[in-house]
Scaffold this active site. Structure first.
Site, PDB file in Angstrom:
ATOM      1  N   ARG A  39     -28.405  24.198 -17.655  1.00 54.93           N
ATOM      2  CA  ARG A  39     -29.231  23.955 -16.429  1.00 54.93           C
ATOM      3  C   ARG A  39     -30.746  23.877 -16.925  1.00 54.93           C
ATOM      4  O   ARG A  39     -31.476  23.076 -16.441  1.00 54.93           O
ATOM      5  CB  ARG A  39     -28.868  24.813 -15.484  1.00 54.93           C
ATOM      6  N   LYS A 202      -7.858  22.939  -4.453  1.00 54.78           N
ATOM      7  CA  LYS A 202      -7.447  22.833  -3.005  1.00 54.78           C
ATOM      8  C   LYS A 202      -7.863  21.664  -2.021  1.00 54.78           C
ATOM      9  O   LYS A 202      -9.052  21.261  -2.160  1.00 54.78           O
ATOM     10  CB  LYS A 202      -8.264  23.994  -2.314  1.00 54.78           C
ATOM     11  N   GLY A 351     -18.294  21.536 -10.836  1.00 54.79           N
ATOM     12  CA  GLY A 351     -18.737  22.397 -11.848  1.00 54.79           C
ATOM     13  C   GLY A 351     -17.399  22.580 -12.788  1.00 54.79           C
ATOM     14  O   GLY A 351     -17.725  22.304 -14.016  1.00 54.79           O
ATOM     15  N   GLY A 374     -21.642  21.303  -5.825  1.00 57.66           N
ATOM     16  CA  GLY A 374     -21.733  21.304  -4.449  1.00 57.66           C
ATOM     17  C   GLY A 374     -22.509  20.012  -4.118  1.00 57.66           C
ATOM     18  O   GLY A 374     -22.173  19.260  -3.275  1.00 57.66           O
TER      19      GLY A 374
HETATM   20  P1  AMP Z   1     -11.776  23.329  -8.133  1.00 59.63           P
HETATM   21  O1  AMP Z   1     -12.874  23.874  -8.063  1.00 59.63           O
HETATM   22  O2  AMP Z   1     -11.257  22.988  -6.790  1.00 59.63           O
HETATM   23  O3  AMP Z   1     -12.112  21.708  -8.920  1.00 59.63           O
HETATM   24  O4  AMP Z   1     -10.626  23.733  -8.907  1.00 59.63           O
HETATM   25  C1  AMP Z   1     -10.564  23.978 -10.441  1.00 59.63           C
HETATM   26  C2  AMP Z   1      -9.749  24.926 -10.668  1.00 59.63           C
HETATM   27  O5  AMP Z   1      -8.423  24.363 -10.411  1.00 59.63           O
HETATM   28  C3  AMP Z   1      -9.484  25.107 -12.361  1.00 59.63           C
HETATM   29  O6  AMP Z   1      -9.969  26.614 -12.360  1.00 59.63           O
HETATM   30  C4  AMP Z   1      -8.102  24.923 -12.515  1.00 59.63           C
HETATM   31  O7  AMP Z   1      -7.596  25.740 -13.476  1.00 59.63           O
HETATM   32  C5  AMP Z   1      -7.535  24.967 -11.206  1.00 59.63           C
HETATM   33  N1  AMP Z   1      -6.255  24.034 -11.288  1.00 59.63           N
HETATM   34  C6  AMP Z   1      -6.105  22.898 -11.576  1.00 59.63           C
HETATM   35  N2  AMP Z   1      -4.937  22.670 -11.573  1.00 59.63           N
HETATM   36  C7  AMP Z   1      -4.193  23.621 -11.540  1.00 59.63           C
HETATM   37  C8  AMP Z   1      -2.551  23.927 -11.090  1.00 59.63           C
HETATM   38  N3  AMP Z   1      -1.595  22.937 -11.601  1.00 59.63           N
HETATM   39  N4  AMP Z   1      -2.110  25.274 -11.183  1.00 59.63           N
HETATM   40  C9  AMP Z   1      -3.072  26.020 -11.198  1.00 59.63           C
HETATM   41  N5  AMP Z   1      -4.397  25.819 -11.133  1.00 59.63           N
HETATM   42  C10 AMP Z   1      -4.991  24.902 -11.192  1.00 59.63           C
END
Ligand code: AMP
Length: 395
Positions: A39, A202, A351, A374
């Site tokens: 950054r 999520k 991120g 974000g």
């Molecule tokens: P996000 O911040 O929503 O982009 O989520 C990223 C996180 O989702 C990372 O830490 C990944 O390790 C986790 N992730 C992605 N796919 C999976 C999965 N199939 N099972 C568990 N964690 C996951």
């Protein structure tokens, strides 16, 4: 309206007050050192340009972490000041507070050139978009520059209210300009086919991004844990994979809204008993009861890659699996290599996906790696950000 850039600003002899995003990760134990300087590195071209254009003083503002309006040495910008001094090869004075009484006197001294104000979030007014604080900060400069794209989705004193005091004297820094131009291309004039690839954990966190993408893109590839609620909504079994009922409901709505059948889901998986377990390939879309999906499988990699190779524009957010573990990083790394190998205009934002692209060693081959997680998603959803709007139109 176009953003006014510092490239077009006359800064000769001017005092410049500039907002950056130096919110870098630090080690948890003393001495606190920076674990990733990206950054700060991204801000260096703007800092250099301000100095090259003959500014008499540069007063830098940033936040670090979430000190919630209280002084907390854990979040001091001291390591940032030290790193900047090394990188710029000049003295960088760290003030005791962003509204330090001695600061005005210090700025009167001809030898004072570069000052970094201590963490602006140590002051309760910052996150309240306090006008009085903004006025105090504005008194350090004749001109305001905002290069803190990563904080542009916040309506804070140093990103928003401060613009009140710089009518026609506020400019976007080089990073801010590049971010807005690159993300703007996705929204306004993407070359087709436009393919988005969304992963992560999520659905509820990214529902607005997915809804927007369904309007913008020709194909939407969904991987990572993000895919399981969609698979479950379509009647597949997902075993013990991450998958909340709330997300399954949201996925159902999105699948209904997807009239053009733009959404493509994994057809196979890499699974294990637990995140620490041994990886096994699940050759079916259905995951057994006692297993969890932790990465996309080989057929999915092939099919997602074929789609991506046809794209002229690509947006990527979110990893394809638990990429922090080597056993489950293949899907994410393969997507990084595939995208890097295309001639498409490719943007990665958010991120974890940025960390994944950096891990793949392919970051240079992406057209744009967004510095704001974000902020980049909010810009895509809304097509505007408070900090950018204030720069363009004032407050
Ligand atoms: P996000 O911040 O929503 O982009 O989520 C990223 C996180 O989702 C990372 O830490 C990944 O390790 C986790 N992730 C992605 N796919 C999976 C999965 N199939 N099972 C568990 N964690 C996951």
């Amino acid at each position: 309206m176009q953003l006014k850039s510092i490239q077009d600003a006359d800064l000769k002899g001017k005092r410049v007050v500039a907002r950056f995003d130096f919110n870098v990760p630090l080690t948890k134990t003393e001495p606190r050192t920076i674990t990733d300087t990206s950054r700060i590195d991204l801000a260096i071209p703007t800092i250099r340009l301000i100095l090259e254009k003959g500014a008499s003083k540069l007063v830098m503002i940033s936040h670090l972490g979430r000190p919630d309006g209280q002084v907390n040495p854990k979040y001091s910008l001291e390591p940032v000041a030290e790193y900047l001094a090394k990188k710029l090869g000049s003295d960088v004075i760290l003030s005791e507070s962003a509204v330090d009484n001695g600061l005005k006197n210090l700025l009167q001294l001809p030898e004072t050139k570069i000052v970094l104000l201590e963490n602006v979030r140590f002051l309760p007014g910052e996150e309240k978009n306090d006008q009085e604080l903004a006025e105090k900060l504005s008194q350090y400069g004749d001109v305001y520059v905002n290069d803190a794209f990563g904080a542009a989705h916040r309506k804070h004193s140093s990103t928003y209210a401060i613009n009140t005091f710089f009518k026609n004297r506020s400019y976007a820094g080089l990073l801010m300009k590049k971010e807005i131009e690159s993300l703007g291309t996705l929204l306004e004039k993407p070359s087709k086919p436009f393919i988005a690839i969304i992963g992560g954990a999520k659905v509820s966190d990214k529902i607005k991004t997915i809804e927007k993408m369904l309007v913008l893109v020709d194909t939407l590839l969904i991987g990572g844990a993000m895919a399981y609620p969609f698979l479950k909504a379509k009647g597949s079994s997902v075993g013990k994979s991450l998958c909340s009922d709330e997300d399954v409901n949201l996925a159902k709505h999105l699948l209904q809204a997807d009239r053009g059948q733009k959404i493509k889901l994994p057809v196979d998986h890499i699974m294990a008993d637990s995140p620490e377990g041994l990886p096994e390939t699940c050759h079916s879309v259905n995951i057994p009861e006692d297993k969890m999906g932790l990465d996309i499988g080989p057929e999915t990699i092939k099919s997602f890659s074929l789609h991506l190779k046809t794209a002229k524009t690509i947006f990527w957010n979110g990893p394809m699996g638990l990429f922090e573990s080597k056993s489950f990083s293949n899907g994410t790394m393969s997507m990084a290599h595939t995208i890097a190998g295309t001639n498409a205009f490719s943007v990665v934002g958010g991120g974890d996906s940025v960390a994944a692209v950096q891990q793949s060693g392919e970051a240079e081959k992406f057209s744009h790696v967004s510095s704001g997680g974000g902020a980049s998603l909010e810009y895509i959803e809304k097509g505007e950000l408070p900090g950018v709007q204030a720069l363009k139109y004032g407050v």
